[in-house]
Write a protein that holds these residues in place. Sequence first.
Motif, PDB file in Angstrom:
ATOM      1  N   LEU A  93      28.054  44.346  46.327  1.00  0.00           N
ATOM      2  CA  LEU A  93      29.165  44.058  47.789  1.00  0.00           C
ATOM      3  C   LEU A  93      28.296  42.248  48.060  1.00  0.00           C
ATOM      4  O   LEU A  93      28.939  41.346  48.462  1.00  0.00           O
ATOM      5  CB  LEU A  93      28.544  44.593  48.480  1.00  0.00           C
ATOM      6  N   THR A  94      27.418  42.392  47.224  1.00  0.00           N
ATOM      7  CA  THR A  94      26.671  40.419  47.812  1.00  0.00           C
ATOM      8  C   THR A  94      27.190  39.959  47.088  1.00  0.00           C
ATOM      9  O   THR A  94      27.708  38.767  46.591  1.00  0.00           O
ATOM     10  CB  THR A  94      24.931  40.647  47.314  1.00  0.00           C
ATOM     11  N   GLU A  95      27.335  40.327  44.508  1.00  0.00           N
ATOM     12  CA  GLU A  95      28.006  39.361  44.139  1.00  0.00           C
ATOM     13  C   GLU A  95      29.347  39.214  44.181  1.00  0.00           C
ATOM     14  O   GLU A  95      29.288  37.572  44.258  1.00  0.00           O
ATOM     15  CB  GLU A  95      26.994  40.006  43.056  1.00  0.00           C
ATOM     16  N   ALA A  96      29.899  40.010  44.195  1.00  0.00           N
ATOM     17  CA  ALA A  96      31.477  40.207  44.497  1.00  0.00           C
ATOM     18  C   ALA A  96      31.948  39.502  45.171  1.00  0.00           C
ATOM     19  O   ALA A  96      32.820  39.049  45.442  1.00  0.00           O
ATOM     20  CB  ALA A  96      31.916  41.378  43.005  1.00  0.00           C
ATOM     21  N   PHE A  97      31.586  39.673  46.493  1.00  0.00           N
ATOM     22  CA  PHE A  97      32.279  40.590  47.680  1.00  0.00           C
ATOM     23  C   PHE A  97      31.664  39.343  48.886  1.00  0.00           C
ATOM     24  O   PHE A  97      32.663  39.182  49.296  1.00  0.00           O
ATOM     25  CB  PHE A  97      32.353  42.038  48.232  1.00  0.00           C
ATOM     26  N   GLY A  98      30.625  38.578  48.810  1.00  0.00           N
ATOM     27  CA  GLY A  98      30.024  37.862  49.175  1.00  0.00           C
ATOM     28  C   GLY A  98      29.150  38.075  50.328  1.00  0.00           C
ATOM     29  O   GLY A  98      28.822  37.435  51.509  1.00  0.00           O
TER      30      GLY A  98
ATOM     31  N   VAL B  26      38.845  37.699  55.773  1.00  0.00           N
ATOM     32  CA  VAL B  26      38.593  36.501  55.051  1.00  0.00           C
ATOM     33  C   VAL B  26      39.555  35.737  55.573  1.00  0.00           C
ATOM     34  O   VAL B  26      40.518  35.945  55.470  1.00  0.00           O
ATOM     35  CB  VAL B  26      38.091  36.768  53.746  1.00  0.00           C
ATOM     36  N   ARG B  27      38.818  34.657  55.034  1.00  0.00           N
ATOM     37  CA  ARG B  27      39.782  33.577  55.675  1.00  0.00           C
ATOM     38  C   ARG B  27      41.082  33.186  54.391  1.00  0.00           C
ATOM     39  O   ARG B  27      41.882  32.471  54.389  1.00  0.00           O
ATOM     40  CB  ARG B  27      38.683  31.832  55.753  1.00  0.00           C
ATOM     41  N   ASP B  28      39.914  32.640  53.606  1.00  0.00           N
ATOM     42  CA  ASP B  28      41.182  32.409  51.792  1.00  0.00           C
ATOM     43  C   ASP B  28      41.317  33.674  50.387  1.00  0.00           C
ATOM     44  O   ASP B  28      40.060  34.018  50.095  1.00  0.00           O
ATOM     45  CB  ASP B  28      40.026  31.269  50.975  1.00  0.00           C
ATOM     46  N   VAL B  29      41.827  34.201  51.422  1.00  0.00           N
ATOM     47  CA  VAL B  29      42.331  35.310  50.258  1.00  0.00           C
ATOM     48  C   VAL B  29      42.032  35.097  48.381  1.00  0.00           C
ATOM     49  O   VAL B  29      40.933  35.663  47.878  1.00  0.00           O
ATOM     50  CB  VAL B  29      43.167  37.085  50.202  1.00  0.00           C
ATOM     51  N   ASP B  30      43.109  34.442  48.234  1.00  0.00           N
ATOM     52  CA  ASP B  30      42.838  34.027  46.969  1.00  0.00           C
ATOM     53  C   ASP B  30      41.232  33.647  46.413  1.00  0.00           C
ATOM     54  O   ASP B  30      41.663  33.745  45.583  1.00  0.00           O
ATOM     55  CB  ASP B  30      43.751  32.846  46.488  1.00  0.00           C
ATOM     56  N   GLU B  31      40.692  32.709  47.176  1.00  0.00           N
ATOM     57  CA  GLU B  31      39.648  32.140  46.517  1.00  0.00           C
ATOM     58  C   GLU B  31      38.964  33.876  46.487  1.00  0.00           C
ATOM     59  O   GLU B  31      37.917  33.731  45.126  1.00  0.00           O
ATOM     60  CB  GLU B  31      38.658  31.331  47.508  1.00  0.00           C
ATOM     61  N   HIS B  32      38.332  34.288  47.469  1.00  0.00           N
ATOM     62  CA  HIS B  32      37.647  36.038  47.509  1.00  0.00           C
ATOM     63  C   HIS B  32      38.276  36.794  46.477  1.00  0.00           C
ATOM     64  O   HIS B  32      37.335  37.304  45.721  1.00  0.00           O
ATOM     65  CB  HIS B  32      38.009  35.890  49.253  1.00  0.00           C
ATOM     66  N   HIS B  33      39.769  37.097  45.830  1.00  0.00           N
ATOM     67  CA  HIS B  33      40.043  37.989  45.071  1.00  0.00           C
ATOM     68  C   HIS B  33      39.549  37.020  44.206  1.00  0.00           C
ATOM     69  O   HIS B  33      38.990  37.883  42.857  1.00  0.00           O
ATOM     70  CB  HIS B  33      41.442  37.888  45.110  1.00  0.00           C
ATOM     71  N   ALA B  34      39.399  35.965  43.526  1.00  0.00           N
ATOM     72  CA  ALA B  34      38.964  35.512  42.355  1.00  0.00           C
ATOM     73  C   ALA B  34      37.111  35.761  42.152  1.00  0.00           C
ATOM     74  O   ALA B  34      37.321  35.880  41.163  1.00  0.00           O
ATOM     75  CB  ALA B  34      38.945  33.456  42.665  1.00  0.00           C
ATOM     76  N   ARG B  35      36.817  35.453  43.265  1.00  0.00           N
ATOM     77  CA  ARG B  35      35.129  35.485  43.254  1.00  0.00           C
ATOM     78  C   ARG B  35      34.522  36.888  42.831  1.00  0.00           C
ATOM     79  O   ARG B  35      33.874  37.140  41.902  1.00  0.00           O
ATOM     80  CB  ARG B  35      34.696  35.383  44.208  1.00  0.00           C
ATOM     81  N   ALA B  36      35.781  38.614  43.834  1.00  0.00           N
ATOM     82  CA  ALA B  36      35.586  39.530  42.658  1.00  0.00           C
ATOM     83  C   ALA B  36      35.747  40.252  41.722  1.00  0.00           C
ATOM     84  O   ALA B  36      35.201  40.803  40.712  1.00  0.00           O
ATOM     85  CB  ALA B  36      36.155  40.228  43.842  1.00  0.00           C
ATOM     86  N   VAL B  37      37.127  38.973  40.540  1.00  0.00           N
ATOM     87  CA  VAL B  37      37.405  39.706  39.572  1.00  0.00           C
ATOM     88  C   VAL B  37      36.077  38.632  38.991  1.00  0.00           C
ATOM     89  O   VAL B  37      35.705  39.352  37.688  1.00  0.00           O
ATOM     90  CB  VAL B  37      38.725  38.446  39.379  1.00  0.00           C
ATOM     91  N   ALA B  38      36.020  37.866  38.952  1.00  0.00           N
ATOM     92  CA  ALA B  38      35.153  37.467  38.067  1.00  0.00           C
ATOM     93  C   ALA B  38      33.458  37.782  38.310  1.00  0.00           C
ATOM     94  O   ALA B  38      32.443  37.970  37.309  1.00  0.00           O
ATOM     95  CB  ALA B  38      34.154  35.316  38.904  1.00  0.00           C
ATOM     96  N   HIS B  39      33.349  39.055  39.249  1.00  0.00           N
ATOM     97  CA  HIS B  39      32.039  39.654  39.280  1.00  0.00           C
ATOM     98  C   HIS B  39      32.625  41.171  39.034  1.00  0.00           C
ATOM     99  O   HIS B  39      31.446  42.162  38.815  1.00  0.00           O
ATOM    100  CB  HIS B  39      31.219  39.867  40.384  1.00  0.00           C
ATOM    101  N   GLY B  40      33.595  41.786  38.222  1.00  0.00           N
ATOM    102  CA  GLY B  40      34.320  42.485  37.533  1.00  0.00           C
ATOM    103  C   GLY B  40      35.050  43.553  38.005  1.00  0.00           C
ATOM    104  O   GLY B  40      34.451  44.851  37.991  1.00  0.00           O
ATOM    105  N   ALA B  41      35.065  43.286  39.749  1.00  0.00           N
ATOM    106  CA  ALA B  41      35.270  43.979  40.109  1.00  0.00           C
ATOM    107  C   ALA B  41      36.667  44.560  40.120  1.00  0.00           C
ATOM    108  O   ALA B  41      37.760  44.550  39.478  1.00  0.00           O
ATOM    109  CB  ALA B  41      35.956  43.894  42.003  1.00  0.00           C
ATOM    110  N   GLU B  42      36.732  46.201  40.469  1.00  0.00           N
ATOM    111  CA  GLU B  42      38.447  47.070  39.729  1.00  0.00           C
ATOM    112  C   GLU B  42      39.429  46.560  41.272  1.00  0.00           C
ATOM    113  O   GLU B  42      38.891  46.448  42.810  1.00  0.00           O
ATOM    114  CB  GLU B  42      37.951  48.488  40.265  1.00  0.00           C
ATOM    115  N   ILE B  43      40.611  45.700  41.146  1.00  0.00           N
ATOM    116  CA  ILE B  43      41.424  45.655  41.816  1.00  0.00           C
ATOM    117  C   ILE B  43      42.192  46.675  42.104  1.00  0.00           C
ATOM    118  O   ILE B  43      42.801  47.142  40.770  1.00  0.00           O
ATOM    119  CB  ILE B  43      41.772  44.041  41.812  1.00  0.00           C
ATOM    120  N   VAL B  44      43.079  46.973  42.959  1.00  0.00           N
ATOM    121  CA  VAL B  44      43.845  47.974  43.264  1.00  0.00           C
ATOM    122  C   VAL B  44      45.145  47.456  43.976  1.00  0.00           C
ATOM    123  O   VAL B  44      45.995  47.456  42.691  1.00  0.00           O
ATOM    124  CB  VAL B  44      43.157  48.718  44.474  1.00  0.00           C
ATOM    125  N   MET B  45      44.854  46.071  44.404  1.00  0.00           N
ATOM    126  CA  MET B  45      45.847  45.537  44.765  1.00  0.00           C
ATOM    127  C   MET B  45      45.945  44.286  44.618  1.00  0.00           C
ATOM    128  O   MET B  45      45.185  43.586  45.295  1.00  0.00           O
ATOM    129  CB  MET B  45      46.373  45.796  45.802  1.00  0.00           C
TER     130      MET B  45
END
Length: 133
Positions: A23-28, A81-100
Amino acid sequence: MSEAPDICPALKYRDAKAAITLLTEAFGFTATAVYEGEDGLVAHAELTYGNGTVMLGSTGTDSVFDKAMGAGGPVGVYVHVRDVDEHHARAVAHGAEIVMPPTDQEYGSRDYMARDAEGNVWSFGTYTPGSAD
């Protein structure tokens, strides 16, 4: 955070420390309080994002909440969140499992969904509850 939130989702995790890391590293989120018992389990944690707070703790603490939740989950939590694409990129960079992946919705929001290691679904998007006509 200017004003305390009126609603705070509360979740429990088999590995609360790993959940806090995701939650802290991937999702801010920001961990504002983490209390551990002598057994090393997370008795209570508070993580903030914007003006919202999520509370969580470890399963097996034998607290009233732990007993009341039973097996619990999975649950879904929506975070504006204000910037979905930026937030998504951070989550992906930290290995979060993306469902959509980031997707434009018919109702005007842009959202994406991720699943944590214990099956909870976290949705992030531009929709602001209460803003609909």
